[in-house]
Design a protein around this motif. Sequence first.
Motif, PDB file in Angstrom:
ATOM      1  N   VAL A 204      -3.757 -13.395   2.015  1.00  0.00           N
ATOM      2  CA  VAL A 204      -5.173 -13.165   1.722  1.00  0.00           C
ATOM      3  C   VAL A 204      -5.696 -11.919   2.427  1.00  0.00           C
ATOM      4  CG1 VAL A 204      -7.485 -14.156   1.850  1.00  0.00           C
ATOM      5  CG2 VAL A 204      -5.530 -15.635   1.363  1.00  0.00           C
ATOM      6  N   ARG A 205      -5.190 -11.664   3.626  1.00  0.00           N
ATOM      7  CA  ARG A 205      -5.642 -10.475   4.349  1.00  0.00           C
ATOM      8  C   ARG A 205      -5.255  -9.209   3.592  1.00  0.00           C
ATOM      9  NH1 ARG A 205      -2.910 -10.816   9.302  1.00  0.00           N
ATOM     10  NH2 ARG A 205      -4.462 -12.336   9.974  1.00  0.00           N
ATOM     11  N   GLU A 206      -4.056  -9.192   3.022  1.00  0.00           N
ATOM     12  CA  GLU A 206      -3.618  -8.033   2.247  1.00  0.00           C
ATOM     13  C   GLU A 206      -4.472  -7.871   0.990  1.00  0.00           C
ATOM     14  OE1 GLU A 206       0.443  -6.078   0.296  1.00  0.00           O
ATOM     15  OE2 GLU A 206       0.404  -8.192   0.842  1.00  0.00           O
ATOM     16  N   LEU A 207      -4.848  -8.978   0.376  1.00  0.00           N
ATOM     17  CA  LEU A 207      -5.723  -8.908  -0.801  1.00  0.00           C
ATOM     18  C   LEU A 207      -7.060  -8.279  -0.444  1.00  0.00           C
ATOM     19  CD1 LEU A 207      -6.592  -9.599  -3.701  1.00  0.00           C
ATOM     20  CD2 LEU A 207      -7.169 -11.900  -2.887  1.00  0.00           C
ATOM     21  N   GLU A 208      -7.629  -8.683   0.671  1.00  0.00           N
ATOM     22  CA  GLU A 208      -8.917  -8.116   1.087  1.00  0.00           C
ATOM     23  C   GLU A 208      -8.782  -6.611   1.325  1.00  0.00           C
ATOM     24  OE1 GLU A 208     -12.458  -8.789   4.412  1.00  0.00           O
ATOM     25  OE2 GLU A 208     -10.508  -9.764   4.685  1.00  0.00           O
ATOM     26  N   HIS A 209      -7.700  -6.196   1.995  1.00  0.00           N
ATOM     27  CA  HIS A 209      -7.519  -4.771   2.270  1.00  0.00           C
ATOM     28  C   HIS A 209      -7.288  -3.990   0.977  1.00  0.00           C
ATOM     29  CE1 HIS A 209      -6.144  -5.824   6.632  1.00  0.00           C
ATOM     30  NE2 HIS A 209      -7.444  -5.941   6.448  1.00  0.00           N
ATOM     31  N   ALA A 210      -6.541  -4.587   0.023  1.00  0.00           N
ATOM     32  CA  ALA A 210      -6.303  -3.914  -1.248  1.00  0.00           C
ATOM     33  C   ALA A 210      -7.612  -3.706  -2.005  1.00  0.00           C
ATOM     34  CB  ALA A 210      -5.328  -4.729  -2.096  1.00  0.00           C
ATOM     35  N   LEU A 211      -8.476  -4.713  -1.974  1.00  0.00           N
ATOM     36  CA  LEU A 211      -9.758  -4.588  -2.665  1.00  0.00           C
ATOM     37  C   LEU A 211     -10.685  -3.609  -1.955  1.00  0.00           C
ATOM     38  CD1 LEU A 211     -10.376  -8.282  -3.749  1.00  0.00           C
ATOM     39  CD2 LEU A 211      -9.828  -6.340  -5.206  1.00  0.00           C
ATOM     40  N   GLU A 212     -10.619  -3.547  -0.631  1.00  0.00           N
ATOM     41  CA  GLU A 212     -11.435  -2.556   0.073  1.00  0.00           C
ATOM     42  C   GLU A 212     -10.972  -1.147  -0.294  1.00  0.00           C
ATOM     43  OE1 GLU A 212     -13.181  -1.543   4.517  1.00  0.00           O
ATOM     44  OE2 GLU A 212     -11.976  -3.335   4.196  1.00  0.00           O
ATOM     45  N   HIS A 213      -9.646  -0.949  -0.412  1.00  0.00           N
ATOM     46  CA  HIS A 213      -9.118   0.331  -0.884  1.00  0.00           C
ATOM     47  C   HIS A 213      -9.677   0.646  -2.275  1.00  0.00           C
ATOM     48  CE1 HIS A 213      -5.944   3.433  -1.628  1.00  0.00           C
ATOM     49  NE2 HIS A 213      -6.089   3.007  -2.875  1.00  0.00           N
ATOM     50  N   ALA A 214      -9.662  -0.359  -3.171  1.00  0.00           N
ATOM     51  CA  ALA A 214     -10.161  -0.155  -4.526  1.00  0.00           C
ATOM     52  C   ALA A 214     -11.646   0.198  -4.527  1.00  0.00           C
ATOM     53  CB  ALA A 214      -9.907  -1.407  -5.365  1.00  0.00           C
ATOM     54  N   PHE A 215     -12.421  -0.432  -3.644  1.00  0.00           N
ATOM     55  CA  PHE A 215     -13.854  -0.124  -3.540  1.00  0.00           C
ATOM     56  C   PHE A 215     -14.065   1.344  -3.188  1.00  0.00           C
ATOM     57  CE2 PHE A 215     -15.154  -4.350  -4.136  1.00  0.00           C
ATOM     58  CZ  PHE A 215     -16.538  -4.438  -4.049  1.00  0.00           C
ATOM     59  N   ILE A 216     -13.246   1.822  -2.258  1.00  0.00           N
ATOM     60  CA  ILE A 216     -13.396   3.211  -1.821  1.00  0.00           C
ATOM     61  C   ILE A 216     -13.029   4.180  -2.944  1.00  0.00           C
ATOM     62  CG2 ILE A 216     -12.501   4.928  -0.196  1.00  0.00           C
ATOM     63  CD1 ILE A 216     -12.121   2.574   1.787  1.00  0.00           C
ATOM     64  N   MET A 217     -12.003   3.827  -3.729  1.00  0.00           N
ATOM     65  CA  MET A 217     -11.522   4.711  -4.774  1.00  0.00           C
ATOM     66  C   MET A 217     -12.314   4.586  -6.077  1.00  0.00           C
ATOM     67  SD  MET A 217      -9.196   6.200  -3.126  1.00  0.00           S
ATOM     68  CE  MET A 217      -8.492   7.179  -4.462  1.00  0.00           C
ATOM     69  N   CYS A 218     -13.087   3.519  -6.226  1.00  0.00           N
ATOM     70  CA  CYS A 218     -13.764   3.247  -7.499  1.00  0.00           C
ATOM     71  C   CYS A 218     -15.094   4.003  -7.587  1.00  0.00           C
ATOM     72  CB  CYS A 218     -14.005   1.746  -7.643  1.00  0.00           C
ATOM     73  SG  CYS A 218     -14.880   1.287  -9.143  1.00  0.00           S
ATOM     74  N   PRO A 219     -15.243   4.922  -8.555  1.00  0.00           N
ATOM     75  CA  PRO A 219     -16.507   5.648  -8.706  1.00  0.00           C
ATOM     76  C   PRO A 219     -17.479   4.944  -9.653  1.00  0.00           C
ATOM     77  CG  PRO A 219     -14.871   6.623 -10.140  1.00  0.00           C
ATOM     78  CD  PRO A 219     -14.194   5.457  -9.461  1.00  0.00           C
ATOM     79  N   THR A 220     -16.991   3.901 -10.338  1.00  0.00           N
ATOM     80  CA  THR A 220     -17.824   3.192 -11.316  1.00  0.00           C
ATOM     81  C   THR A 220     -18.181   1.817 -10.775  1.00  0.00           C
ATOM     82  OG1 THR A 220     -15.895   2.247 -12.433  1.00  0.00           O
ATOM     83  CG2 THR A 220     -16.632   4.415 -13.165  1.00  0.00           C
ATOM     84  N   ARG A 221     -18.627   0.937 -11.661  1.00  0.00           N
ATOM     85  CA  ARG A 221     -19.016  -0.408 -11.234  1.00  0.00           C
ATOM     86  C   ARG A 221     -17.964  -1.455 -11.587  1.00  0.00           C
ATOM     87  NH1 ARG A 221     -25.235  -1.473 -12.576  1.00  0.00           N
ATOM     88  NH2 ARG A 221     -24.856  -3.039 -10.975  1.00  0.00           N
ATOM     89  N   MET A 222     -16.793  -0.999 -12.063  1.00  0.00           N
ATOM     90  CA  MET A 222     -15.711  -1.916 -12.423  1.00  0.00           C
ATOM     91  C   MET A 222     -14.408  -1.404 -11.833  1.00  0.00           C
ATOM     92  SD  MET A 222     -14.678  -4.664 -14.031  1.00  0.00           S
ATOM     93  CE  MET A 222     -16.075  -5.074 -15.101  1.00  0.00           C
ATOM     94  N   ILE A 223     -13.702  -2.271 -11.110  1.00  0.00           N
ATOM     95  CA  ILE A 223     -12.420  -1.888 -10.520  1.00  0.00           C
ATOM     96  C   ILE A 223     -11.360  -1.901 -11.612  1.00  0.00           C
ATOM     97  CG2 ILE A 223     -10.598  -2.604  -8.927  1.00  0.00           C
ATOM     98  CD1 ILE A 223     -12.772  -3.614  -7.055  1.00  0.00           C
ATOM     99  N   LEU A 224     -10.664  -0.753 -11.761  1.00  0.00           N
ATOM    100  CA  LEU A 224      -9.621  -0.577 -12.764  1.00  0.00           C
ATOM    101  C   LEU A 224      -8.261  -0.457 -12.077  1.00  0.00           C
ATOM    102  CD1 LEU A 224     -11.479   2.045 -15.000  1.00  0.00           C
ATOM    103  CD2 LEU A 224     -11.412  -0.449 -15.288  1.00  0.00           C
ATOM    104  N   PRO A 225      -7.155  -0.557 -12.818  1.00  0.00           N
ATOM    105  CA  PRO A 225      -5.831  -0.454 -12.189  1.00  0.00           C
ATOM    106  C   PRO A 225      -5.650   0.813 -11.364  1.00  0.00           C
ATOM    107  CG  PRO A 225      -5.613  -1.282 -14.417  1.00  0.00           C
ATOM    108  CD  PRO A 225      -7.049  -0.922 -14.237  1.00  0.00           C
ATOM    109  N   ASP A 226      -6.211   1.957 -11.817  1.00  0.00           N
ATOM    110  CA  ASP A 226      -6.050   3.221 -11.101  1.00  0.00           C
ATOM    111  C   ASP A 226      -6.670   3.196  -9.712  1.00  0.00           C
ATOM    112  OD1 ASP A 226      -4.771   4.175 -13.299  1.00  0.00           O
ATOM    113  OD2 ASP A 226      -6.463   5.360 -14.050  1.00  0.00           O
ATOM    114  N   HIS A 227      -7.582   2.271  -9.467  1.00  0.00           N
ATOM    115  CA  HIS A 227      -8.273   2.220  -8.180  1.00  0.00           C
ATOM    116  C   HIS A 227      -7.485   1.418  -7.148  1.00  0.00           C
ATOM    117  CE1 HIS A 227     -11.949   2.475 -11.024  1.00  0.00           C
ATOM    118  NE2 HIS A 227     -11.482   3.685 -10.763  1.00  0.00           N
ATOM    119  N   LEU A 228      -6.471   0.689  -7.579  1.00  0.00           N
ATOM    120  CA  LEU A 228      -5.692  -0.151  -6.668  1.00  0.00           C
ATOM    121  C   LEU A 228      -4.709   0.698  -5.872  1.00  0.00           C
ATOM    122  CD1 LEU A 228      -4.958  -3.130  -9.095  1.00  0.00           C
ATOM    123  CD2 LEU A 228      -6.654  -3.059  -7.257  1.00  0.00           C
ATOM    124  N   PRO A 229      -4.212   0.195  -4.725  1.00  0.00           N
ATOM    125  CA  PRO A 229      -3.225   0.943  -3.937  1.00  0.00           C
ATOM    126  C   PRO A 229      -1.976   1.279  -4.744  1.00  0.00           C
ATOM    127  CG  PRO A 229      -4.124  -0.869  -2.662  1.00  0.00           C
ATOM    128  CD  PRO A 229      -4.627  -1.048  -4.052  1.00  0.00           C
TER     129      PRO A 229
END
Length: 564
Positions: free
Chosen positions: A480-505
């Motif tokens: 679960v900790r890795e999931l949270e960190h992966a999503l935080e990475h996606a938040f930083i990379m996401c310029p829109t309001r929807m997380i897409l595959p390109d935003h994931l690590p």
Amino acid sequence: MIAQVLLVDDEPAIRSTLAKFLEELDCFVTQAADVGEALALLNALEYDLVVTDIVMPKGSGLDVLRAARSQEDPCPVVMITGSPMVESASEALRLGAFDYISKPVHKEQIVHVARRALEFRRVSRENDRFRNDLEAIFTSVQDAIISVDRDLKILNFNSSAATICGLDSAASGTSFYDLPLRCDRKCRGALETAIHTRKPVQTRYFKCGSAGDAGAEQYVSVSVTPRRLTERQVEGAVIVVRDESSLYRLEKKQMPRSSYSGLIGKSAPMQMLYSMIERLAGVPSTVLIRGENGTGKELVAAALHANGGRQDRPFIKVNCAALTETLLESELFGHVRGAFTGALRDKAGLFEKADSGTLFLDEIGEVSPQMQVKLLRVLQERELVRVGGAEPVKVDVRIIAATNRDLAKDVEEGRFRQDLYYRLKVVELIVAPLRERPEDLPLLAEHFVSRLNAKLGRSITGISDEALRLLSGYPWPGNVRELEHALEHAFIMCPTRMILPDHLPAVFQAAVVEDGLTMRERIQEALARHAGNKSRAARALNIDRKTLYRKMQEYGITDVPTPP
């Protein structure tokens, strides 16, 4: 509505003139020539305004004032006199007169005062109706309603508060901190938060003592609304407590819980974990939590403390792997002055600080054999000796330990004391890795999206289906900790309001292959197609056998799927 006015004066000409002035305000004026006639009319009819002379041959206008003010719904009274004296004016105002006019009375003056008095009467009646409506609601609703000031001193409460919260008549004026409540005052935090933040607070479904003499568990929801003086200042709050016990039990029977005391998940392993935590409620037994890194063992420990009868006492956490043996001993047991270089004064250890509460020993499997002996003594004797000291110190502490190791194997291989192991393992809770409960991933992802929005000040609405599919196909070695960190990475990379595959690590990008399947799915498909023959599966995947074995371990693939 036409206002009803009683005009009292012993001079007919003055009564007639004043009546004409008042009738211009759309008033129906009833005239009385003396005090006796006025008192009779007051006893028979209801008026919106009384205008009376003070000095009359057959009595005083002050008697009319007293009679009007003593009625169940008193109306404003305006006093008139031809010989104004400070004493009579003062007495009239003391008795509750609305205003005081001296003769000769001018039209503008009487009209102005009468208009103000009638407006006061209208507003007062509206306020009375509003107050009566609120009182009716206040006394009739089945929810407990409690009003407090900003220091949490109780101002008012309804009858349902006696049933739900156990309040009695002595509660008024008592601080919320001092109430002899049968619950653990969890709603106090909601009150404090609402007053501090000046924003409403709502909580849903928490255990709140026992209901009545039957002793049945009571579950309530709480809503707190601050009472504002200004935009930036509050004078207190109103808390509404609703007994949700029946609904809670019904929902509990009908569907699996998706969360419990800070834990997230609706899978069978999580339902079992929730049930075990509930069974341990109020029991001071030592608990050993076992699970891989990142599964949330500390959250389980916090849930045990919050539901274990010691929730209002200290919850102390220590990572045993993060400290050297010497430092860990000093931190846990404390030391006396001069015990070692730098020990300038006596210091209480974490066991003493957690007295009457809970001590969470994370990574317990990493402590040295010498420290194991000292921990065993505390568990057996419920006392300790500070480093450099001689006097034993009694402690009442519930121990919750956690490890990612197989302690049973460590016992077999002589790395962990068997007697300490069984002392810790009075009850053992297993926290399943995320790969063994994939149905929990969407819930966890939703939870982290909400939390990261608040943390990072974003407005991400969700995760695309394709991105969620990639997350679901990943083995999550970091849980679960890795999931949270992966999503935080996606938040930083996401310029829109929807997380897409390109935003994931990048690790998730590497998992995508040409046909849209994840590498895990490709491996499972190849193994199924070749009946578990790993050499053939590896050739089909265009990788060597060692790489296949490594990928199988990485993705947590153990069983070969049966082909359809």
